[in-house]
Design a protein around this motif. Structure first.
Motif: not given
Lengths: 295, 236
Positions: A36-48, A110-114, A119-125
């Motif tokens: 499985i080419l998990n294109l959402a892997h970067g989004a999981l990195y973002m959640v971390g 996109f789902i994880l981004d939203d 949860i944390w808002g759109a601003q940079y943390r």
């Protein structure tokens, strides 16, 4: 380039390579085993990254102690999220065309981004400062955090090597990566190992995000850049190979950081030129092997 | 203990591969499934193992009168019930050693007595336990494929073309192993596409299969005398 600057840039490159290794080893693991080419892997990195930011900055305060707790939390949360993604979303698609899995993981970005924005808002943390002190190298500084990150990546590499060569689950996962069907007819619980593999890959992405966030500010969409370079890493190193992810990360990390000094406009292009040359002579990457069907 | 297939149809990609297949194999007997390449032998075995889902019919495992529907089970669950398979092409895990191939099939480190039993069957494997699968000869791979299928102590084992592509000397060894497995009371369903004489003295009875249909069921001597079956399976 004077020697002090070289040493500092070497540590910069190794830090960058360490983050890349943590991301790409998980990506490669998931592809190697599950195809499985998990294109959402970067989004999981973002959640971390967001989990570590929350635990350290919003809850416990900046310290080595809180960083360790935050890493564990990032791994646990993202690995658990991985299990849900695999069991609930991906599993029904295993016998369907692979395009559907790609579409699903693409949609997950996109789902994880939203969800992150909710949860944390759109601003940079951002972290107010890099954890720990710095070592002086002439007029330059090397944050101890860089060294800690490099050691974490080395530790993870050794741990993965131990897991895949010494434990029965690691050996079973290697068996599945070669032939899913043969593994199943021998009695190996492929369902459980798929979930375990996805959780392990996701957990590595979570750790990568946690380790990266003090330097790379947490923001929705931060996984995009990381995932593109990680794909370059696993194409260079070889799909499904942890050793390949390790060597590929070093190649990409070193070439990018040093090219940024030597000839900055060529910084990114060099990575893809290296990738193209390796693909020409070794289509499976440096340490990859030809992927078999799911038999 | 008996595996029973009744009126099985299998479609793959919209094409009917198996048509109304019925067969059975019991613990302690050796049953041959004879047919030319593409006749449906491997699909039949894969259907029993749950790798291919039938569109019609039933497959069940009968133990002391109680029946377990195999169609509802996953391949690893079927294997854990005591039905295992050594696939055609062997599919030895190339990066794992002989011992590791056995470990993953057992689900952990096999106890000493289990390994001793296995290496009594396959003394050659006992000498090369640290050799990786990729470095095994064809004969060693075939022995390891059968050893892996045996390590969980199955009641019924499916052997898909186990003698295919082996040197004559190795064929003799593998045939001897099959005899010993039978003597242990394990049921065997063995496929053969080329030379029926290689399994003639091993099997208790045979099924002939052609174009996804069972065209013969009976003893092995009679299949050679049935001109229509011979023509359809061997072309003469």
């Amino acid at each position: 380039m004077d020697i002090n600057l070289f040493i500092v840039q070497l540590f910069n490159a190794l830090f960058f390579a360490s983050i890349l290794f943590l991301i790409s080893s998980g990506l490669s693991l998931i592809y190697g085993i599950m195809k499985i080419l998990n294109l959402a892997h970067g989004a999981l990195y973002m959640v971390g990254a967001y989990i570590t930011f929350t635990v350290v900055i919003l809850w416990l305060g900046l310290s080595w102690y809180s960083m360790v707790i935050a890493y564990i939390a990032s791994i646990a949360v993202v690995a658990s999220l991985g299990i849900y993604i695999e069991r609930i979303l991906l599993k029904p698609l295993y016998n369907k065309p692979q395009d559907l899995q790609l579409l699903l993981t693409f949609a997950l970005i996109f789902i994880l981004d939203d969800i992150v924005k909710m949860i944390w808002g759109a601003q940079y943390r951002a972290f107010p400062t890099i954890p720990g002190w710095s070592l002086s190298v002439g007029e330059y500084q090397i944050p101890v955090y860089f060294i800690a990150t490099i050691l974490i990546a080395l530790g993870v590499a050794l741990l993965l090597h131990w897991f895949f060569t010494k434990t029965i689950y690691g050996k079973m996962i290697r068996a599945i990566s070669y032939s899913l069907e043969t593994s199943a007819i021998l009695g190996i619980n492929t369902d459980k190992l798929f979930a375990l593999s996805f959780a392990l890959g996701a957990g590595l992405a979570g750790l990568a995000g946690g380790v990266a966030v003090p330097l790379y500010t947490a923001s929705p969409g931060m996984g995009g850049d990381a995932i593109v370079l990680s794909f370059a890493v696993i194409v260079i190193g070889g799909m499904g190979s942890i050793l390949g992810a390790f060597v590929g990360s070093l190649i990409v990390g070193l070439s990018r950081v040093f090219m940024a000094i030597i000839y900055p406009v060529f910084e990114i292009a060099l990575i893809y030129i290296i990738m193209a040359i390796i693909l020409m002579f070794r289509p499976t990457g440096l340490f990859g092997r030809e992927m078999r069907e799911r038999r | 203990m008996k595996v029973i297939m009744e009126s099985i149809d299998v479609h793959i990609g919209g094409v009917k591969i198996l048509n109304n297949i019925s067969l059975n194999v019991s613990k302690g007997e050796v049953v041959g499934l004879i047919g030319r390449n593409g006749a449906g032998k491997t699909t039949t075995l894969n259907t029993i193992m749950g790798l291919v889902r039938p569109s019609k019919g039933s497959i069940y495992l009968e133990i002391d009168g109680s029946k377990t529907d195999l169609r509802r089970l996953k391949p690893y669950e079927i294997a854990r019930l005591g039905i295992t398979m050594a696939p055609q092409g062997r599919y030895i895990f190339p990066d794992l050693t002989v011992l590791e191939n056995l470990e993953v099939a057992y689900g952990g480190s096999p106890p000493e007595d289990v390994l001793k039993d296995i290496f009594t069957y396959f003394p050659e494997l006992g000498k090369i336990i640290d050799r990786k699968g990729i470095h095994l000869s064809g004969g060693e791979q075939q022995m390891l494929a059968i050893a892996r299928a045996l390590v969980r102590n199955p009641k019924i084992i499916l052997l898909d073309e186990p003698l295919e592509g082996l040197a004559p000397k190795i064929v003799v060894s593998v045939r001897e192993i099959i005899r010993r497995i039978k003597a242990e009371g394990i049921g065997i369903l063995i496929t053969e596409s080329g030379n029926i004489k290689r399994i003639q003295d091993l099997v208790d009875r045979v099924y002939g299969i052609d174009r996804g249909e069972i065209i013969y069921s009976g003893d092995v001597e009679s299949i050679m005398k049935d001109l229509d079956v011979r023509r359809r399976i061997w072309g003469f």
